[in-house]
Design a protein around this motif. Structure first.
Motif, PDB file in Angstrom:
ATOM      1  N   LEU A 114       0.797  -1.229   0.000  1.00 26.76           N
ATOM      2  CA  LEU A 114       0.000   0.000   0.000  1.00 26.76           C
ATOM      3  C   LEU A 114       0.825   1.272   0.000  1.00 26.76           C
ATOM      4  O   LEU A 114       0.413   2.280  -0.579  1.00 26.76           O
ATOM      5  N   LEU A 115       1.964   1.266   0.664  1.00 28.31           N
ATOM      6  CA  LEU A 115       2.750   2.494   0.807  1.00 28.31           C
ATOM      7  C   LEU A 115       4.130   2.393   0.179  1.00 28.31           C
ATOM      8  O   LEU A 115       5.035   3.144   0.548  1.00 28.31           O
ATOM      9  N   SER A 116       4.311   1.481  -0.739  1.00 29.60           N
ATOM     10  CA  SER A 116       5.603   1.385  -1.432  1.00 29.60           C
ATOM     11  C   SER A 116       5.799   2.618  -2.307  1.00 29.60           C
ATOM     12  O   SER A 116       4.836   3.304  -2.672  1.00 29.60           O
ATOM     13  N   ILE A 117       7.045   2.904  -2.634  1.00 28.70           N
ATOM     14  CA  ILE A 117       7.346   4.077  -3.472  1.00 28.70           C
ATOM     15  C   ILE A 117       6.605   3.982  -4.805  1.00 28.70           C
ATOM     16  O   ILE A 117       6.032   4.963  -5.297  1.00 28.70           O
ATOM     17  N   LYS A 118       6.595   2.792  -5.385  1.00 31.16           N
ATOM     18  CA  LYS A 118       5.926   2.601  -6.677  1.00 31.16           C
ATOM     19  C   LYS A 118       4.436   2.891  -6.562  1.00 31.16           C
ATOM     20  O   LYS A 118       3.848   3.547  -7.423  1.00 31.16           O
ATOM     21  N   ARG A 119       3.819   2.404  -5.471  1.00 33.51           N
ATOM     22  CA  ARG A 119       2.383   2.599  -5.293  1.00 33.51           C
ATOM     23  C   ARG A 119       2.052   4.076  -5.069  1.00 33.51           C
ATOM     24  O   ARG A 119       1.109   4.608  -5.649  1.00 33.51           O
ATOM     25  N   VAL A 120       2.833   4.738  -4.208  1.00 36.16           N
ATOM     26  CA  VAL A 120       2.593   6.165  -3.926  1.00 36.16           C
ATOM     27  C   VAL A 120       2.770   6.995  -5.187  1.00 36.16           C
ATOM     28  O   VAL A 120       1.978   7.894  -5.481  1.00 36.16           O
ATOM     29  N   GLN A 121       3.822   6.698  -5.961  1.00 32.62           N
ATOM     30  CA  GLN A 121       4.071   7.450  -7.191  1.00 32.62           C
ATOM     31  C   GLN A 121       2.972   7.210  -8.227  1.00 32.62           C
ATOM     32  O   GLN A 121       2.653   8.100  -9.019  1.00 32.62           O
ATOM     33  N   SER A 122       2.382   6.029  -8.207  1.00 28.27           N
ATOM     34  CA  SER A 122       1.334   5.716  -9.184  1.00 28.27           C
ATOM     35  C   SER A 122       0.090   6.573  -8.975  1.00 28.27           C
ATOM     36  O   SER A 122      -0.713   6.737  -9.893  1.00 28.27           O
ATOM     37  N   PHE A 123      -0.069   7.131  -7.778  1.00 21.51           N
ATOM     38  CA  PHE A 123      -1.206   7.994  -7.489  1.00 21.51           C
ATOM     39  C   PHE A 123      -0.837   9.472  -7.541  1.00 21.51           C
ATOM     40  O   PHE A 123      -1.621  10.323  -7.119  1.00 21.51           O
ATOM     41  N   GLY A 124       0.346   9.779  -8.059  1.00 20.08           N
ATOM     42  CA  GLY A 124       0.771  11.173  -8.155  1.00 20.08           C
ATOM     43  C   GLY A 124      -0.174  12.013  -8.993  1.00 20.08           C
ATOM     44  O   GLY A 124      -0.461  13.175  -8.663  1.00 20.08           O
ATOM     45  N   PHE A 125      -0.691  11.420 -10.076  1.00 15.24           N
ATOM     46  CA  PHE A 125      -1.598  12.162 -10.952  1.00 15.24           C
ATOM     47  C   PHE A 125      -2.882  12.551 -10.218  1.00 15.24           C
ATOM     48  O   PHE A 125      -3.487  13.583 -10.527  1.00 15.24           O
ATOM     49  N   VAL A 126      -3.296  11.734  -9.239  1.00 16.08           N
ATOM     50  CA  VAL A 126      -4.507  12.035  -8.468  1.00 16.08           C
ATOM     51  C   VAL A 126      -4.309  13.321  -7.674  1.00 16.08           C
ATOM     52  O   VAL A 126      -5.161  14.224  -7.688  1.00 16.08           O
ATOM     53  N   ARG A 127      -3.179  13.407  -6.987  1.00 15.69           N
ATOM     54  CA  ARG A 127      -2.893  14.611  -6.192  1.00 15.69           C
ATOM     55  C   ARG A 127      -2.799  15.843  -7.082  1.00 15.69           C
ATOM     56  O   ARG A 127      -3.316  16.919  -6.735  1.00 15.69           O
ATOM     57  N   GLU A 128      -2.143  15.698  -8.230  1.00 14.84           N
ATOM     58  CA  GLU A 128      -1.989  16.835  -9.146  1.00 14.84           C
ATOM     59  C   GLU A 128      -3.339  17.303  -9.672  1.00 14.84           C
ATOM     60  O   GLU A 128      -3.621  18.509  -9.724  1.00 14.84           O
ATOM     61  N   GLU A 129      -4.182  16.362 -10.075  1.00 15.65           N
ATOM     62  CA  GLU A 129      -5.488  16.728 -10.642  1.00 15.65           C
ATOM     63  C   GLU A 129      -6.396  17.374  -9.600  1.00 15.65           C
ATOM     64  O   GLU A 129      -7.086  18.354  -9.899  1.00 15.65           O
ATOM     65  N   GLU A 130      -6.380  16.848  -8.389  1.00 13.21           N
ATOM     66  CA  GLU A 130      -7.252  17.398  -7.354  1.00 13.21           C
ATOM     67  C   GLU A 130      -6.784  18.780  -6.892  1.00 13.21           C
ATOM     68  O   GLU A 130      -7.602  19.652  -6.605  1.00 13.21           O
ATOM     69  N   VAL A 131      -5.480  18.991  -6.825  1.00 10.93           N
ATOM     70  CA  VAL A 131      -4.950  20.314  -6.465  1.00 10.93           C
ATOM     71  C   VAL A 131      -5.289  21.318  -7.562  1.00 10.93           C
ATOM     72  O   VAL A 131      -5.657  22.464  -7.287  1.00 10.93           O
ATOM     73  N   GLU A 132      -5.181  20.875  -8.809  1.00 12.71           N
ATOM     74  CA  GLU A 132      -5.533  21.747  -9.931  1.00 12.71           C
ATOM     75  C   GLU A 132      -7.013  22.123  -9.880  1.00 12.71           C
ATOM     76  O   GLU A 132      -7.381  23.285 -10.109  1.00 12.71           O
ATOM     77  N   PHE A 133      -7.854  21.149  -9.552  1.00 15.94           N
ATOM     78  CA  PHE A 133      -9.290  21.406  -9.421  1.00 15.94           C
ATOM     79  C   PHE A 133      -9.553  22.402  -8.295  1.00 15.94           C
ATOM     80  O   PHE A 133     -10.396  23.288  -8.415  1.00 15.94           O
ATOM     81  N   LEU A 134      -8.815  22.262  -7.183  1.00 21.17           N
ATOM     82  CA  LEU A 134      -8.971  23.180  -6.044  1.00 21.17           C
ATOM     83  C   LEU A 134      -8.602  24.601  -6.438  1.00 21.17           C
ATOM     84  O   LEU A 134      -9.320  25.560  -6.125  1.00 21.17           O
TER      85      LEU A 134
END
Length: 287
Positions: A114-134
């Motif tokens: 759940l918290l491996s570097i690969k897993r966290v990085q795979s959700f990077g686009f989610v953080r970027e899109e939601e911050v952009e929406f904000l």
């Protein structure tokens, strides 16, 4: 008798206690300030009694360093409390369960799956899109000259990021608008229950009666039922026949846990159950 007397002499100093209630009468509305005042008289390591529960209070960096360095295994587990036990599905998570084989297995699952570097990085686009929406949302409010409630916006940001990472889509996309509207209230209430001290925690034999009279038991049950119903709906959506993960949707944390649960066992249980998944989601959303 000599052995008991010797053990009693080894206990840290502390304020005098009263029968039954211990030192509860000396604790004000802000407990850490009360403990700070007591420590000025009794030292940075002192023993107080919260009802029937003897509690060690450490109030200096030096003492805390020594405690966790030399006695880490003795102090690393959190105490079993009424609120945390209920909301963690009887300690099936990793944050509140006691240190041991089960905790090590759950920690391994978190770190590797759940918290491996690969897993966290795979959700990077989610953080970027939601911050952009904000940012766009705040910009639209500013153009209208309307005030912006940043606390509400940031809570919504956290909710949607958590929802997309855990469930694959945001509250809006998943059709969880009803829960999304009450997200802040529900999570604040859950956090309050996780940090609450029930009378049953201090007085194991009769405290549950006090909790029912004060309404704390009802609050914990209500908070648990709201979150449990939401988690069950999410699980049902993921377990429905014919569900396919598209490139746009991506594999989410629940997909990973369901997949693991099909073949991997956790110490002390046969396999990862729905309650294990709900406990993990509970902690993830609360944090």
């Amino acid at each position: 008798m000599m052995q008991k007397q010797k053990q009693r002499l080894r206990l840290p100093p502390g304020p005098r206690k009263l029968p039954i209630i211990g030192n509860l009468h000396q604790i004000g509305a802000i407990p850490h300030q009360s403990f700070a005042e007591m420590s000025k008289k009794h030292g940075s390591v002192m023993l107080v009694h919260l009802g029937f529960v003897p509690t060690l209070i450490v109030s200096s960096a030096e003492a805390a360093k020594e405690l966790f360095k030399a006695h880490d295994l003795d102090c690393c587990s959190r105490p079993p409390l009424t609120g945390t036990g209920k909301l963690s599905y009887n300690y099936l998570d990793v944050a509140f369960t006691a240190y041991g084989d089960y905790w090590r297995e759950m920690r391994r699952l978190y770190v590797i799956e759940l918290l491996s570097i690969k897993r966290v990085q795979s959700f990077g686009f989610v953080r970027e899109e939601e911050v952009e929406f904000l940012i766009k949302s705040i910009s639209e409010f500013s153009k209208l000259g309307a005030p912006v409630n940043l606390s509400e916006k940031l809570m919504s940001l956290t909710a949607d990021i958590t929802c997309r990472v855990a469930f694959g889509k945001s509250f809006r996309e998943r059709g969880y608008e009803d829960f999304g509207a009450d997200y802040e209230e529900v999570i604040h209430e859950a956090l309050a229950m996780l940090g609450s001290f029930a009378a049953a925690d201090f007085f194991p034999y009769f405290g549950w009666i006090v909790d029912r009279i004060t309404g704390l038991h009802r609050r914990i049950e209500r908070s648990f039922k709201k979150l449990d119903a939401f988690f069950q709906k999410v699980l049902d959506d993921h377990l429905c026949s014919g569900r396919r993960i598209t490139e746009e949707e991506h594999e989410d944390i629940i997909d990973v846990l369901i997949k693991i649960g099909k073949y991997e066992a956790v110490s002390g249980t046969e396999k990862i159950t729905h309650n294990h998944i709900k406990a993990i989601l509970m902690v993830s959303m609360s944090l």
